[in-house]
Motif scaffolding. Structure first.
Motif, short mmCIF file in Angstrom:
data_model
loop_
_atom_site.label_atom_id
_atom_site.label_comp_id
_atom_site.label_asym_id
_atom_site.label_seq_id
_atom_site.Cartn_x
_atom_site.Cartn_y
_atom_site.Cartn_z
N THR A 271 4.77 1.92 2.78
CA THR A 271 6.03 2.22 3.47
C THR A 271 6.04 1.55 4.84
O THR A 271 6.83 0.64 5.08
CB THR A 271 6.24 3.74 3.62
OG1 THR A 271 6.27 4.35 2.33
CG2 THR A 271 7.53 4.05 4.35
N LEU A 272 5.17 1.98 5.73
CA LEU A 272 5.08 1.33 7.04
C LEU A 272 4.44 -0.05 6.93
O LEU A 272 4.84 -0.99 7.60
CB LEU A 272 4.30 2.20 8.02
CG LEU A 272 5.08 3.37 8.61
CD1 LEU A 272 4.17 4.28 9.43
CD2 LEU A 272 6.25 2.89 9.46
N PRO B 262 4.89 -6.90 15.08
CA PRO B 262 5.51 -6.52 16.35
C PRO B 262 6.99 -6.20 16.22
O PRO B 262 7.51 -5.34 16.95
CB PRO B 262 5.28 -7.73 17.25
CG PRO B 262 4.94 -8.86 16.34
CD PRO B 262 4.28 -8.25 15.14
N ALA B 263 7.69 -6.85 15.30
CA ALA B 263 9.12 -6.58 15.12
C ALA B 263 9.34 -5.14 14.64
O ALA B 263 10.24 -4.44 15.11
CB ALA B 263 9.73 -7.56 14.13
N ILE C 22 10.88 0.53 15.72
CA ILE C 22 10.54 1.95 15.71
C ILE C 22 10.62 2.52 17.13
O ILE C 22 11.16 3.62 17.34
CB ILE C 22 9.14 2.16 15.11
CG1 ILE C 22 9.17 1.89 13.61
CG2 ILE C 22 8.64 3.59 15.37
CD1 ILE C 22 7.81 1.93 12.94
N ALA C 23 10.13 1.78 18.11
CA ALA C 23 10.16 2.24 19.49
C ALA C 23 11.59 2.48 19.97
O ALA C 23 11.84 3.36 20.81
CB ALA C 23 9.46 1.24 20.40
N ALA C 24 12.53 1.71 19.45
CA ALA C 24 13.91 1.81 19.90
C ALA C 24 14.67 2.97 19.27
O ALA C 24 15.78 3.31 19.73
CB ALA C 24 14.65 0.50 19.58
N LEU C 25 14.11 3.60 18.25
CA LEU C 25 14.79 4.73 17.62
C LEU C 25 14.85 5.91 18.58
O LEU C 25 13.86 6.22 19.26
CB LEU C 25 14.05 5.15 16.34
CG LEU C 25 14.04 4.15 15.19
CD1 LEU C 25 13.09 4.63 14.10
CD2 LEU C 25 15.44 3.93 14.63
N ILE D 168 1.64 -0.54 15.71
CA ILE D 168 2.71 0.45 15.89
C ILE D 168 2.20 1.84 16.24
O ILE D 168 3.01 2.76 16.45
CB ILE D 168 3.58 0.55 14.61
CG1 ILE D 168 2.75 1.08 13.43
CG2 ILE D 168 4.19 -0.81 14.26
CD1 ILE D 168 3.58 1.34 12.18
N LEU D 169 0.90 2.03 16.33
CA LEU D 169 0.33 3.37 16.48
C LEU D 169 0.89 4.11 17.69
O LEU D 169 1.20 5.30 17.63
CB LEU D 169 -1.19 3.29 16.57
CG LEU D 169 -1.94 4.62 16.76
CD1 LEU D 169 -1.65 5.57 15.59
CD2 LEU D 169 -3.44 4.37 16.88
#
Length: 240
Positions: free
Chosen positions: A32-33, A108-109, A114-117, A141-142
């Motif tokens: 998934t991730l 990184p994309a 995810i950070a922008a959610l 992404i951790l």
């Protein structure tokens, strides 16, 4: 709001309004991730077969059949081994996750998306925390996640058991009516949908069924699935 997955063939079909209320974003880990095509889970799968073969004194071909039967009946191979053979879960988890994480390419994309959610992000996995941390760290992404809810936190009761989702909701005070879940297994989205979550099924590239067992791909068009995507990053960008 969409009620079925069949309509979605391209990211432009996503209705961002369906996710405007979401404040908690819940992601499965394996396939998934990180994408199925990187074949990281193949390593785990092979080590599970080897563990079953040694533990039950079976040849590899028979051990693989038993392993898959456990997986389908109990949700995880580990749960089957615990239920039917009283295996030590720590020994199993340590053995099967002794793998090479460099098979995962940093993304990184995905991390930026995810950070922008808005709101909190969680990893909810049938694996253990150590495995989730190593995989998410390799992806890059951790640091974007509030926490990891793993099989140990679930008292070794895997998805799709309803009690496991409810334990997660209670522990992290997640309001399912304001949450979304992303999963690669259709059956693991049934309870989230019943609890009121927005549900997204993540499938292999080009909606192929060339990986995994046949039953893993069943019921993609079920009413418990709101959307299907084969590109998580592009999908998340579209709902933003």
């Amino acid at each position: 709001m969409s009620t079925s997955a069949h309509h979605l063939q391209k990211t432009s079909d996503v209705n961002a309004a369906d996710f405007a209320h979401v404040r908690d974003w819940v992601f499965d880990l394996d396939n998934t991730l990180y994408p199925r095509h990187c074949n990281l889970f193949d390593q785990i799968d092979q080590r599970m077969t080897a563990f079953v073969a040694e533990f039950l004194s079976l040849p590899n071909d028979k051990a693989r059949i038993v392993q898959k039967e456990f997986y389908q009946r109990h949700g995880t191979t580990l749960r089957g081994l615990m239920t039917e053979h009283q295996v030590d879960p720590d020994a199993f988890l340590e053995y099967v996750h002794d793998i090479d994480y460099s098979w995962i390419d940093p993304d990184p994309a995905l991390g930026e998306t995810i950070a922008a959610l808005p709101g909190r992000k969680f990893i909810f996995t049938n694996g253990d925390r150590n495995h989730a941390e190593r995989a998410a760290r390799q992806l890059g992404i951790l640091d974007h996640f509030e926490d990891i809810f793993d099989l140990v936190a679930a008292d070794l009761v895997p998805k799709p058991a309803a009690e496991t989702y409810d334990k997660f909701f209670g522990l992290h005070r997640v309001d399912a009516a304001h949450a979304a879940m992303f999963e690669d297994l259709s059956r693991n989205l049934t309870v989230p949908k019943q609890r009121g979550m927005r549900t997204v099924l993540v499938v292999p590239r080009n909606f192929e069924q060339t990986f995994g067992d046949v039953w893993e791909h069943e019921d993609r068009d079920g009413a418990h699935i709101d959307y299907v995507t084969d590109d998580l990053t592009t999908f998340l960008r579209a709902i933003r």
